[in-house]
Design a protein around this motif. Structure first.
Motif, PDB file in Angstrom:
ATOM      1  N   HIS A 193       0.832  -1.217   0.000  1.00  0.00           N
ATOM      2  CA  HIS A 193       0.000   0.000   0.000  1.00  0.00           C
ATOM      3  C   HIS A 193       0.860   1.257   0.000  1.00  0.00           C
ATOM      4  N   GLN A 194       1.875   1.303   0.871  1.00  0.00           N
ATOM      5  CA  GLN A 194       2.674   2.523   1.009  1.00  0.00           C
ATOM      6  C   GLN A 194       3.505   2.818  -0.235  1.00  0.00           C
ATOM      7  N   GLN A 195       3.813   1.801  -1.018  1.00  0.00           N
ATOM      8  CA  GLN A 195       4.591   2.016  -2.230  1.00  0.00           C
ATOM      9  C   GLN A 195       3.704   2.183  -3.464  1.00  0.00           C
ATOM     10  N   SER A 196       2.396   2.199  -3.276  1.00  0.00           N
ATOM     11  CA  SER A 196       1.461   2.285  -4.398  1.00  0.00           C
ATOM     12  C   SER A 196       0.946   3.702  -4.580  1.00  0.00           C
ATOM     13  N   PRO A 197       0.309   3.992  -5.720  1.00  0.00           N
ATOM     14  CA  PRO A 197      -0.315   5.310  -5.909  1.00  0.00           C
ATOM     15  C   PRO A 197      -1.450   5.582  -4.931  1.00  0.00           C
ATOM     16  N   ARG A 198      -1.915   4.534  -4.232  1.00  0.00           N
ATOM     17  CA  ARG A 198      -2.993   4.701  -3.246  1.00  0.00           C
ATOM     18  C   ARG A 198      -2.459   5.061  -1.859  1.00  0.00           C
ATOM     19  N   ALA A 199      -1.167   5.341  -1.740  1.00  0.00           N
ATOM     20  CA  ALA A 199      -0.555   5.534  -0.426  1.00  0.00           C
ATOM     21  C   ALA A 199      -1.207   6.657   0.374  1.00  0.00           C
ATOM     22  N   ARG A 200      -1.764   7.661  -0.315  1.00  0.00           N
ATOM     23  CA  ARG A 200      -2.410   8.775   0.394  1.00  0.00           C
ATOM     24  C   ARG A 200      -3.807   8.406   0.861  1.00  0.00           C
ATOM     25  N   GLY A 201      -4.330   7.287   0.356  1.00  0.00           N
ATOM     26  CA  GLY A 201      -5.636   6.810   0.781  1.00  0.00           C
ATOM     27  C   GLY A 201      -5.525   5.926   2.008  1.00  0.00           C
ATOM     28  N   PRO A 202      -6.659   5.492   2.551  1.00  0.00           N
ATOM     29  CA  PRO A 202      -6.627   4.676   3.776  1.00  0.00           C
ATOM     30  C   PRO A 202      -6.150   3.254   3.516  1.00  0.00           C
ATOM     31  N   PHE A 203      -5.535   2.654   4.529  1.00  0.00           N
ATOM     32  CA  PHE A 203      -5.233   1.230   4.557  1.00  0.00           C
ATOM     33  C   PHE A 203      -6.001   0.646   5.734  1.00  0.00           C
ATOM     34  N   LEU A 204      -6.988  -0.185   5.448  1.00  0.00           N
ATOM     35  CA  LEU A 204      -7.827  -0.760   6.493  1.00  0.00           C
ATOM     36  C   LEU A 204      -7.740  -2.274   6.429  1.00  0.00           C
ATOM     37  N   ALA A 205      -7.779  -2.912   7.598  1.00  0.00           N
ATOM     38  CA  ALA A 205      -7.614  -4.362   7.679  1.00  0.00           C
ATOM     39  C   ALA A 205      -8.757  -4.981   8.470  1.00  0.00           C
ATOM     40  N   VAL A 206      -9.091  -6.207   8.105  1.00  0.00           N
ATOM     41  CA  VAL A 206     -10.086  -6.971   8.858  1.00  0.00           C
ATOM     42  C   VAL A 206      -9.647  -8.425   8.874  1.00  0.00           C
ATOM     43  N   ASN A 207      -9.751  -9.050  10.039  1.00  0.00           N
ATOM     44  CA  ASN A 207      -9.451 -10.470  10.168  1.00  0.00           C
ATOM     45  C   ASN A 207     -10.745 -11.244   9.953  1.00  0.00           C
ATOM     46  N   CYS A 208     -10.824 -11.946   8.847  1.00  0.00           N
ATOM     47  CA  CYS A 208     -12.076 -12.602   8.461  1.00  0.00           C
ATOM     48  C   CYS A 208     -12.444 -13.750   9.379  1.00  0.00           C
ATOM     49  N   ASP A 243     -12.421   3.760   0.405  1.00  0.00           N
ATOM     50  CA  ASP A 243     -12.499   4.227  -0.977  1.00  0.00           C
ATOM     51  C   ASP A 243     -11.198   4.922  -1.389  1.00  0.00           C
ATOM     52  N   ARG A 244     -10.674   4.532  -2.560  1.00  0.00           N
ATOM     53  CA  ARG A 244      -9.419   5.046  -3.115  1.00  0.00           C
ATOM     54  C   ARG A 244      -8.198   4.629  -2.293  1.00  0.00           C
ATOM     55  N   GLY A 245      -8.376   3.601  -1.462  1.00  0.00           N
ATOM     56  CA  GLY A 245      -7.273   3.073  -0.676  1.00  0.00           C
ATOM     57  C   GLY A 245      -7.154   1.570  -0.851  1.00  0.00           C
ATOM     58  N   THR A 246      -6.678   0.900   0.189  1.00  0.00           N
ATOM     59  CA  THR A 246      -6.429  -0.536   0.156  1.00  0.00           C
ATOM     60  C   THR A 246      -7.164  -1.205   1.306  1.00  0.00           C
ATOM     61  N   LEU A 247      -7.798  -2.339   1.029  1.00  0.00           N
ATOM     62  CA  LEU A 247      -8.474  -3.127   2.051  1.00  0.00           C
ATOM     63  C   LEU A 247      -7.745  -4.462   2.189  1.00  0.00           C
ATOM     64  N   PHE A 248      -7.274  -4.754   3.391  1.00  0.00           N
ATOM     65  CA  PHE A 248      -6.516  -5.976   3.668  1.00  0.00           C
ATOM     66  C   PHE A 248      -7.434  -6.988   4.325  1.00  0.00           C
ATOM     67  N   LEU A 249      -7.692  -8.091   3.626  1.00  0.00           N
ATOM     68  CA  LEU A 249      -8.542  -9.169   4.133  1.00  0.00           C
ATOM     69  C   LEU A 249      -7.642 -10.272   4.675  1.00  0.00           C
ATOM     70  N   ASP A 250      -7.413 -10.254   5.977  1.00  0.00           N
ATOM     71  CA  ASP A 250      -6.542 -11.257   6.590  1.00  0.00           C
ATOM     72  C   ASP A 250      -7.338 -12.533   6.851  1.00  0.00           C
ATOM     73  N   GLU A 251      -6.659 -13.679   6.722  1.00  0.00           N
ATOM     74  CA  GLU A 251      -7.275 -14.998   6.902  1.00  0.00           C
ATOM     75  C   GLU A 251      -8.533 -15.135   6.048  1.00  0.00           C
ATOM     76  N   VAL A 252      -8.411 -14.791   4.782  1.00  0.00           N
ATOM     77  CA  VAL A 252      -9.565 -14.796   3.877  1.00  0.00           C
ATOM     78  C   VAL A 252     -10.106 -16.204   3.667  1.00  0.00           C
ATOM     79  N   ALA A 253      -9.272 -17.224   3.859  1.00  0.00           N
ATOM     80  CA  ALA A 253      -9.727 -18.605   3.664  1.00  0.00           C
ATOM     81  C   ALA A 253     -10.737 -19.036   4.717  1.00  0.00           C
ATOM     82  N   GLU A 254     -10.873 -18.256   5.797  1.00  0.00           N
ATOM     83  CA  GLU A 254     -11.828 -18.602   6.849  1.00  0.00           C
ATOM     84  C   GLU A 254     -13.246 -18.145   6.527  1.00  0.00           C
ATOM     85  N   MET A 255     -13.439 -17.440   5.425  1.00  0.00           N
ATOM     86  CA  MET A 255     -14.793 -17.014   5.039  1.00  0.00           C
ATOM     87  C   MET A 255     -15.666 -18.222   4.742  1.00  0.00           C
ATOM     88  N   THR A 256     -16.934 -18.144   5.129  1.00  0.00           N
ATOM     89  CA  THR A 256     -17.880 -19.194   4.786  1.00  0.00           C
ATOM     90  C   THR A 256     -18.223 -19.117   3.302  1.00  0.00           C
TER      91      THR A 256
END
Length: 462
Positions: A193-208, A243-256
């Protein structure tokens, strides 16, 4: 006018007025100044459009037949839209202006007006909406206590990972990061995220893995007030806030399977509805997902959707476990020691013998386990130098005996030599297998064997 042909980053304005000449003027002139314009001829029409799509600003006349502007303003605010509202009237008075502001209007313009004045107010209103969204994102980021991303390591395995990160950061493709728990997948995601053009946007994470379906759906897509028991207020989801940032989906394999289907639909359309809502919202979000499972095995077993896997795995990154990059242990240990120093605590270093034992340990908890250990040693280890007797008992009896580094030698190079020698011993001198385990090519391995004068076992050396 074809709105889809206009750039997506233009300010989206809904013009609401029962007078056709004014709508025509706005529809003709505002796009020239960088706005995307949609028109409505009544309060009822405006409400339908606000429920159906996103706007940055609503420019609305107060005097209209049917639902008047003041009532329309109140109902627009009840929809939960983030759009700012600017009201127009041909009969200005202070009481009306005050009432409109109390109902949530951003500003108030009197007819007749200059077009330049309208453009200025619309831009200011759109900027206020953007700042409000950024503040919401900032609050979510602070609530997650995100650490500053820092991926440390000089080993060939980590150098390969960082090279991939550097190449793909500027792209906007989704990324799937695989690796054992504690290897630093979240830090890799933040670095992307920090090295991308979206670096000025939010970086949000969720543990699925931390949510049941309904709560995860609400966390990702938001919910309307009253959507379910406990939904006492409208809540924006992570897709909306990121919006206009990056969303980090941690442990995505745990989704139903049900949540996998909903996520796939959003990735395909870039549109979603809040839980309990009917209005479609659009999201310009880059997805970086992570898992500690082998995703191809999950797909083959039918536990993870194949189509979703390919949507997430546009670019794949495998983060190696710490036991496969032992050369990084001294660097990481020094970093975690420095980071763990609190006010008033003396600076501590770690002895060569203690470092040697750290290098021999298997690290089932990976980098996270090393970080926690250094923090504990800063608090509990006596003296200014951390000696072997301060380490946990499991580290004092290593599972594998390694060649020890001679006292006074250069630590990093000797640890690298010891690690290569041990892997060669474990593979019976098979160079191709050794190179694969070390994460380097055969040419690099041969060079290191020569440079370090490593003796090969008397077995098959291919």
């Amino acid at each position: 006018m074809d709105q889809d042909s206009q750039p997506a980053d233009r300010i989206r304005v809904l013009v609401v007025d029962d007078e056709r000449p004014l709508r025509f003027l706005m529809e003709k002139e505002l796009p020239r100044a960088g706005f995307r314009v949609t028109c409505a001829d009544s309060g009822e029409d405006a409400l339908e459009r606000v429920r159906a799509q996103e706007f940055d600003v609503v420019l609305m006349d107060l005097k209209m037949p049917g639902i008047g502007g003041m009532e329309a303003l109140r109902r627009i605010r009840e929809t939960g839209t983030a759009a700012e509202v600017v009201v127009l009237t041909g009969h200005p008075d202070v009481a009306t202006a005050i009432e409109a502001m109390k109902l949530g209007a951003y500003d108030y313009l009197a007819k007749p007006f200059k077009l330049a004045e309208v453009e200025l107010v619309l831009r200011r209103a759109a900027e206020r909406r953007r700042i409000t969204q950024e503040n919401t994102a900032l609050r979510r980021m602070v609530s997650q206590h995100s650490a500053s991303p820092l991926v440390l390591g000089q080993s060939p395995a980590m150098a390969a990972v960082l090279a991939v990160v550097e190449r793909i950061a500027a792209a906007d493709a989704n990324v799937l990061i695989e690796g054992e728990s504690g290897t630093g997948k979240g830090l890799v995601a933040q670095t992307i995220h920090q090295q991308s053009p979206r670096a000025r946007g939010p970086f949000l994470a969720v543990n699925c893995s931390g949510f049941q379906d309904q709560l995860l759906e609400s966390e990702l897509f938001g919910h309307e007030k009253g959507a379910f028991t406990g939904a006492v207020a409208l809540k924006q989801g992570l897709f909306e806030v990121a919006d206009r940032g990056t969303l980090f989906l941690d442990e995505v394999a745990e989704m139903t399977p049900a949540m996998q289907a909903k996520l796939l639909q959003v990735l395909d359309s870039r549109e979603f509805r809040r839980v309990g809502g009917t209005r479609l919202h659009r999201a310009d979000v880059r997805i970086v997902a992570a898992t500690n499972k082998r995703m191809q095995e999950e797909v083959a077993a039918g536990r993870f959707r194949e189509d979703l896997y390919y949507r997430l795995n546009v670019v794949g990154i495998l983060v190696p476990p710490l036991r496969e990059r032992r050369e990084d242990i001294p660097i990481l240990a020094a970093h975690f020691l420095a980071r763990s120093l609190g006010s008033g605590r003396p600076r501590k270093t770690i002895s060569l013998e203690a470092l040697r034992l750290l290098g021999e340990y298997s690290w089932p908890g990976n980098v996270r386990e090393l970080s926690n250990l250094m923090e504990r040693l800063v608090i509990l280890a006596p003296g200014e130098v951390i000696e072997p007797d301060a380490l946990p008992p499991t580290m004092l009896t290593p599972r594998v005996s390694l060649p020890t580094a001679p006292p006074g030698s250069v630590l990093l190079s000797e640890m690298e030599r010891a690690h290569i020698a041990r892997v060669l011993q474990d593979t019976g001198g098979k160079k191709l297998q050794t190179a694969r385990l070390l994460g380097i090519d055969i040419k690099t391995l041969n060079k290191k064997i020569r440079d370090y004068s490593i003796l090969l076992p008397d077995t098959d050396r291919r």
